[in-house]
Enzyme design. Structure first.
Site, PDB file in Angstrom:
ATOM      1  N   CYS A  18      51.432  66.894  62.391  1.00 52.98           N
ATOM      2  CA  CYS A  18      50.701  67.615  63.436  1.00 52.98           C
ATOM      3  C   CYS A  18      50.383  69.145  62.836  1.00 52.98           C
ATOM      4  O   CYS A  18      51.037  69.407  61.749  1.00 52.98           O
ATOM      5  CB  CYS A  18      51.706  67.939  64.694  1.00 52.98           C
ATOM      6  SG  CYS A  18      52.267  66.236  65.158  1.00 52.98           S
ATOM      7  N   ARG A  65      45.846  67.801  57.201  1.00 57.11           N
ATOM      8  CA  ARG A  65      47.154  67.150  57.416  1.00 57.11           C
ATOM      9  C   ARG A  65      47.268  65.814  57.828  1.00 57.11           C
ATOM     10  O   ARG A  65      48.199  65.242  57.810  1.00 57.11           O
ATOM     11  CB  ARG A  65      47.801  68.272  58.332  1.00 57.11           C
ATOM     12  CG  ARG A  65      47.969  69.720  57.926  1.00 57.11           C
ATOM     13  CD  ARG A  65      48.379  70.469  58.958  1.00 57.11           C
ATOM     14  NE  ARG A  65      49.851  70.376  59.298  1.00 57.11           N
ATOM     15  CZ  ARG A  65      50.757  71.089  58.674  1.00 57.11           C
ATOM     16  NH1 ARG A  65      50.304  71.503  57.415  1.00 57.11           N
ATOM     17  NH2 ARG A  65      52.056  70.707  59.105  1.00 57.11           N
ATOM     18  N   TRP A  76      49.574  63.845  65.129  1.00 59.07           N
ATOM     19  CA  TRP A  76      49.770  62.546  64.256  1.00 59.07           C
ATOM     20  C   TRP A  76      50.973  61.885  64.647  1.00 59.07           C
ATOM     21  O   TRP A  76      52.141  62.175  64.650  1.00 59.07           O
ATOM     22  CB  TRP A  76      50.254  63.100  62.840  1.00 59.07           C
ATOM     23  CG  TRP A  76      50.177  62.133  61.734  1.00 59.07           C
ATOM     24  CD1 TRP A  76      48.947  61.304  61.188  1.00 59.07           C
ATOM     25  CD2 TRP A  76      51.398  61.452  60.973  1.00 59.07           C
ATOM     26  NE1 TRP A  76      49.546  60.554  60.356  1.00 59.07           N
ATOM     27  CE2 TRP A  76      50.845  60.510  60.297  1.00 59.07           C
ATOM     28  CE3 TRP A  76      52.794  61.613  61.189  1.00 59.07           C
ATOM     29  CZ2 TRP A  76      51.660  59.595  59.424  1.00 59.07           C
ATOM     30  CZ3 TRP A  76      53.518  60.802  60.503  1.00 59.07           C
ATOM     31  CH2 TRP A  76      53.159  60.036  59.528  1.00 59.07           C
ATOM     32  N   ASN A 123      55.157  70.675  66.303  1.00 59.78           N
ATOM     33  CA  ASN A 123      55.029  69.709  65.308  1.00 59.78           C
ATOM     34  C   ASN A 123      56.589  69.363  64.810  1.00 59.78           C
ATOM     35  O   ASN A 123      57.362  70.320  64.977  1.00 59.78           O
ATOM     36  CB  ASN A 123      54.374  70.488  64.101  1.00 59.78           C
ATOM     37  CG  ASN A 123      54.354  69.790  63.033  1.00 59.78           C
ATOM     38  OD1 ASN A 123      54.837  68.404  62.580  1.00 59.78           O
ATOM     39  ND2 ASN A 123      54.253  70.536  61.747  1.00 59.78           N
ATOM     40  N   GLY A 124      57.005  68.203  64.447  1.00 57.04           N
ATOM     41  CA  GLY A 124      58.228  67.896  64.104  1.00 57.04           C
ATOM     42  C   GLY A 124      58.740  66.705  65.209  1.00 57.04           C
ATOM     43  O   GLY A 124      57.979  65.979  66.025  1.00 57.04           O
ATOM     44  N   GLU A 148      49.724  56.213  39.603  1.00 60.70           N
ATOM     45  CA  GLU A 148      48.891  56.978  40.291  1.00 60.70           C
ATOM     46  C   GLU A 148      47.388  56.593  40.446  1.00 60.70           C
ATOM     47  O   GLU A 148      46.944  56.818  41.423  1.00 60.70           O
ATOM     48  CB  GLU A 148      48.991  58.424  39.312  1.00 60.70           C
ATOM     49  CG  GLU A 148      48.143  59.488  40.217  1.00 60.70           C
ATOM     50  CD  GLU A 148      48.455  60.108  41.363  1.00 60.70           C
ATOM     51  OE1 GLU A 148      49.494  59.300  42.175  1.00 60.70           O
ATOM     52  OE2 GLU A 148      47.544  60.703  42.086  1.00 60.70           O
ATOM     53  N   LYS A 198      45.786  56.317  44.157  1.00 62.79           N
ATOM     54  CA  LYS A 198      44.673  56.730  44.600  1.00 62.79           C
ATOM     55  C   LYS A 198      43.482  55.730  45.126  1.00 62.79           C
ATOM     56  O   LYS A 198      42.877  55.859  46.066  1.00 62.79           O
ATOM     57  CB  LYS A 198      43.975  57.717  43.533  1.00 62.79           C
ATOM     58  CG  LYS A 198      44.087  58.924  43.159  1.00 62.79           C
ATOM     59  CD  LYS A 198      44.285  60.007  44.139  1.00 62.79           C
ATOM     60  CE  LYS A 198      45.645  59.786  44.632  1.00 62.79           C
ATOM     61  NZ  LYS A 198      46.623  60.655  44.952  1.00 62.79           N
ATOM     62  N   GLU A 244      44.657  54.341  48.518  1.00 65.82           N
ATOM     63  CA  GLU A 244      44.760  55.560  49.682  1.00 65.82           C
ATOM     64  C   GLU A 244      43.385  55.610  50.098  1.00 65.82           C
ATOM     65  O   GLU A 244      43.098  55.612  51.214  1.00 65.82           O
ATOM     66  CB  GLU A 244      45.150  56.731  48.899  1.00 65.82           C
ATOM     67  CG  GLU A 244      46.559  57.041  49.085  1.00 65.82           C
ATOM     68  CD  GLU A 244      46.920  58.330  48.356  1.00 65.82           C
ATOM     69  OE1 GLU A 244      47.567  59.165  49.094  1.00 65.82           O
ATOM     70  OE2 GLU A 244      46.270  58.819  47.114  1.00 65.82           O
ATOM     71  N   HIS A 292      55.472  39.514  33.289  1.00 69.65           N
ATOM     72  CA  HIS A 292      56.468  39.001  34.076  1.00 69.65           C
ATOM     73  C   HIS A 292      56.084  39.009  35.756  1.00 69.65           C
ATOM     74  O   HIS A 292      57.244  38.892  36.494  1.00 69.65           O
ATOM     75  CB  HIS A 292      57.601  40.072  33.993  1.00 69.65           C
ATOM     76  CG  HIS A 292      58.251  40.243  32.546  1.00 69.65           C
ATOM     77  ND1 HIS A 292      58.709  39.053  31.882  1.00 69.65           N
ATOM     78  CD2 HIS A 292      57.925  41.262  31.627  1.00 69.65           C
ATOM     79  CE1 HIS A 292      58.878  39.529  30.552  1.00 69.65           C
ATOM     80  NE2 HIS A 292      58.581  40.836  30.425  1.00 69.65           N
ATOM     81  N   LYS A 344      48.412  64.407  55.099  1.00 68.42           N
ATOM     82  CA  LYS A 344      48.600  65.258  53.777  1.00 68.42           C
ATOM     83  C   LYS A 344      50.143  65.876  53.658  1.00 68.42           C
ATOM     84  O   LYS A 344      50.729  65.766  52.694  1.00 68.42           O
ATOM     85  CB  LYS A 344      47.632  66.450  53.819  1.00 68.42           C
ATOM     86  CG  LYS A 344      47.839  67.456  52.763  1.00 68.42           C
ATOM     87  CD  LYS A 344      46.925  66.989  51.526  1.00 68.42           C
ATOM     88  CE  LYS A 344      47.148  67.516  50.324  1.00 68.42           C
ATOM     89  NZ  LYS A 344      46.731  66.805  49.138  1.00 68.42           N
TER      90      LYS A 344
HETATM   91  C1  G6P Z   1      51.855  62.434  51.328  1.00 70.48           C
HETATM   92  C2  G6P Z   1      50.481  62.755  50.975  1.00 70.48           C
HETATM   93  C3  G6P Z   1      50.538  62.271  49.386  1.00 70.48           C
HETATM   94  C4  G6P Z   1      51.632  63.126  48.561  1.00 70.48           C
HETATM   95  C5  G6P Z   1      53.053  62.952  49.277  1.00 70.48           C
HETATM   96  C6  G6P Z   1      54.084  63.801  48.780  1.00 70.48           C
HETATM   97  O1  G6P Z   1      52.255  61.016  51.416  1.00 70.48           O
HETATM   98  O2  G6P Z   1      49.567  61.764  51.342  1.00 70.48           O
HETATM   99  O3  G6P Z   1      49.279  62.589  48.810  1.00 70.48           O
HETATM  100  O4  G6P Z   1      51.601  62.750  47.285  1.00 70.48           O
HETATM  101  O5  G6P Z   1      53.126  63.276  50.559  1.00 70.48           O
HETATM  102  O6  G6P Z   1      53.602  65.266  49.203  1.00 70.48           O
HETATM  103  P1  G6P Z   1      54.043  66.531  48.589  1.00 70.48           P
HETATM  104  O7  G6P Z   1      53.583  67.606  49.365  1.00 70.48           O
HETATM  105  O8  G6P Z   1      55.755  66.546  48.766  1.00 70.48           O
HETATM  106  O9  G6P Z   1      53.702  66.793  47.143  1.00 70.48           O
END
Ligand code: G6P
Length: 600
Positions: free
Chosen positions: A2, A30, A77, A103-104, A473, A477, A480, A496, A595
């Site tokens: 949020c 976000r 959200w 938010n929360g 990573e 990506k 996602e 394996h 985010k």
């Molecule tokens: C969310 C985001 C990711 C990020 C993760 C950790 O899942 O979508 O892109 O890597 O949070 O976020 P931070 O702000 O703790 O690095």
């Protein structure tokens, strides 16, 4: 996650709605599934819609607006109840005398809801938030003034919250924070509040970070911050040096592509004043005297966890025992942490709930905690003993890109400092990374590779050593932003199990640099894949003979394995970006993702 925006004043020519909608669009990064605003000018006018901000905008009766000086807005959200118009914020009490955004998570909301229902109140939504306006209204009905009613209601809540409220007929915004971010903006003729600075950076760079348990009252002429007892607090105003332009797309189609291209600049900023080429020393002046006396424990989530894996290996190679935990799996019952321990939270936002919980637990037993973060004044920065800023600048796209490169670089410097190492060679290699990334950005054939393979069934990524977290990573990506199955493996693990999955429709991306033992072994793994008719894309510096077994090559300049993994990752970011682009995905705001994830 949020997002909240609030505004009161005449700074913007009495156009509160413009400020709210602009702020909400800056908070879109976000992640959200619905949005709403409440304008308070005499009565309270609430408008909210499920879906994108454009849905809210087209539902607004624009001819009815003009001259409002006060309002709050929200991007939701979902946590309690599905995305829908009624579950969107702001929420109001039965008579519409107060509107609230939140938010929360309110952990005791069910009990409060039951009590309020017993008192005859009918709830409109499934949300935890709706208890707040009803509680406030109850206290107003008992005769408390606006602020006292707001405080009394907040006093009943357990959980995490950033809350803003406006009242019918009252020229003020009331706000509070507890374990959810809330920042205040100060301008000549008005005040702003937001979940994050980009919400109002266009209007002011003067900010006050609210602390947990602090309340704020914003009126056109006054901003008052108070503690839990109502006593006034002297706050310090910080100047944010982000250019508002930084928060825009600067001609790129997507923030993600802009942020990938910003990596050379972000890394130069990360290194500024910290690398001494003459002596080979790294200076992190903001860090106190950190002397790990035992194992160093990293906690992080998502992309930041992959950086934490890099940090772990960097320390281990320098003789310092280290371990990395997904923050959600970190638990004092199973991880022995004591006052001698050093616990490092890697979190670009500094607000991720899982990481914050782990850091708070480490604090509770007296461990030395360190935040490696991008956001000045974030919860992680404020609640840890030491902070190392990665200085990547604002990252808007949900998929982390430049913050990962800056985390890798910052952790390389941190490992060097913790081990007391001096290395002219390493300092020179770090300094070379921005130019190396620039050459990848200028010459990459990732787009053609994406054009060839964008319809694939799945994508696999393999690497060894520092390239293993980069393989993870690369896969993260890809999944996602393309919504296609992608997995990363330690190259040796392929045989394996995962080898059962490879086919002509599942390209394998292999990261191979140098010509040493690890490169040789990864080439062995590539042969296993190639023998099964699976296309192989090698990310390589050309020092081994991997090209012989690869269908395509993505080139990176030669350097040591830790810095080459930073550069190799950029090729994988570009492949994911162009594949998602081919598939027409919502690149900056992938479905279901946020985010900044401020719930556990
Ligand atoms: C969310 C985001 C990711 C990020 C993760 C950790 O899942 O979508 O892109 O890597 O949070 O976020 P931070 O702000 O703790 O690095």
């Amino acid at each position: 996650m949020c997002g909240i925006i609030g505004y009161v004043g005449t700074e913007r020519g009495d156009d509160a709605l413009e400020v709210l909608l602009g702020g909400l669009s800056q908070l879109e990064y976000r992640g959200y599934d619905s949005a709403g605003v409440a304008l308070a000018d005499g009565g309270i006018d609430v408008h909210k819609r499920e879906g994108e901000l454009s849905a809210l905008k087209s539902a607004l009766p624009m001819d009815r607006f003009g001259g409002e000086t006060l309002g709050i807005g929200h991007t939701r959200w979902s946590t309690h109840g599905p995305p829908s118009d009624v579950n969107s914020h702001p929420h109001t009490d039965t008579d519409g005398q107060v509107a609230v955004v939140h938010n929360g998570i309110i952990e005791n909301y069910q009990q409060l809801r039951d009590d309020l229902t017993d008192a005859g109140i009918e709830f409109q939504s499934d949300t935890d938030t709706e208890v707040v306006p009803h509680l406030i209204a109850q206290y107003r009905d008992e005769g408390l003034d606006h602020e006292a009613a707001f405080r009394a209601a907040i006093d009943r809540l357990e959980g995490s919250y950033a809350i803003a409220a406006v009242f019918d007929g009252r020229e003020a915004v009331y706000a509070v924070r507890n374990e959810s971010p809330l920042v205040l903006g100060v301008a000549d003729n008005g005040y702003y509040l937001g979940s994050d600075v980009p919400a109002f950076i266009e209007y002011t760079d003067q900010v006050i970070y609210l602390e947990d348990g602090q309340f704020a009252r914003l009126t056109p002429t006054e901003l008052v911050v108070t503690d839990e007892n109502g006593d006034k607090i002297d706050t310090s105003i910080k100047t944010i040096n982000w250019d508002p332009e930084d928060a825009g797309k600067s001609g790129y189609d997507h923030y993600m592509l802009k942020e990938i291209n910003e990596q050379p600049t972000a890394l130069r900023e990360c290194f500024r004043g910290r690398l001494d080429e003459l002596t080979g020393r790294v200076k992190l002046s903001e860090l106190g005297n950190l002397e790990p006396n035992g194992i160093v424990t990293f906690v992080a989530c998502g992309t930041s966890y992959h950086a934490a894996m890099v940090g772990t290996r960097l320390l281990q190679e320098r003789g310092i025992p280290a371990q990395a935990f997904l923050a959600s799996e970190f638990n004092l019952d199973t991880v022995p942490i004591n006052p001698e321990s050093v616990v490092v939270g890697v979190t670009q936002s500094g607000e991720t709930a899982d990481t914050m919980r782990a850091l708070r637990e480490a604090n509770s037993v007296g461990a030395t905690t360190v935040a490696v973060t991008n956001v000045v004044g974030s919860s992680a920065a404020r609640e840890t003993d030491e902070v190392l800023y990665i200085r990547a600048g604002p990252e808007i796209s949900v998929a982390a890109t430049k913050t990962f490169a800056s985390q890798q670089a910052a952790l390389t410097m941190l490992a060097t400092v913790l081990s007391g190492q001096r290395s002219r060679e390493l300092v020179q290699e770090l300094r070379a990374v921005p130019d190396q990334i620039q050459s990848v950005l200028d010459t990459s054939s990732a787009r053609e590779i994406a054009e060839t393979y964008h319809g694939s069934d799945a994508y696999f990524f393999i690497g060894r050593g520092y390239h293993y977290p980069v393989a993870l990573e690369g896969a993260l990506k890809m999944k996602e932003i393309t919504y296609t199955h992608a997995e990363g493996f330690a190259a040796g693990e392929l045989k394996h199990g995962p080898l059962a999955l490879v086919s002509a429709d599942t390209p394998v991306f292999a990261i191979v640099t140098g010509d040493g033992r690890l490169a040789e072994k990864t080439i062995g793994n590539i042969k296993e894949v190639e023998a099964r008719g699976t296309p192989v894309v090698a990310v390589t510096d050309g020092q081994s003979n991997v090209e012989r077994y690869a269908d395509h090559v993505l080139e990176v300049p030669a350097s040591s394995s830790v810095t080459s993994s930073i550069v190799a990752n950029v090729q994988l970011q570009l492949v994911a970006y162009w594949t998602a682009n081919q598939l027409g995905r919502s690149i900056d705001k992938p479905r279901n993702l946020a985010k900044s994830v401020t719930v556990e």
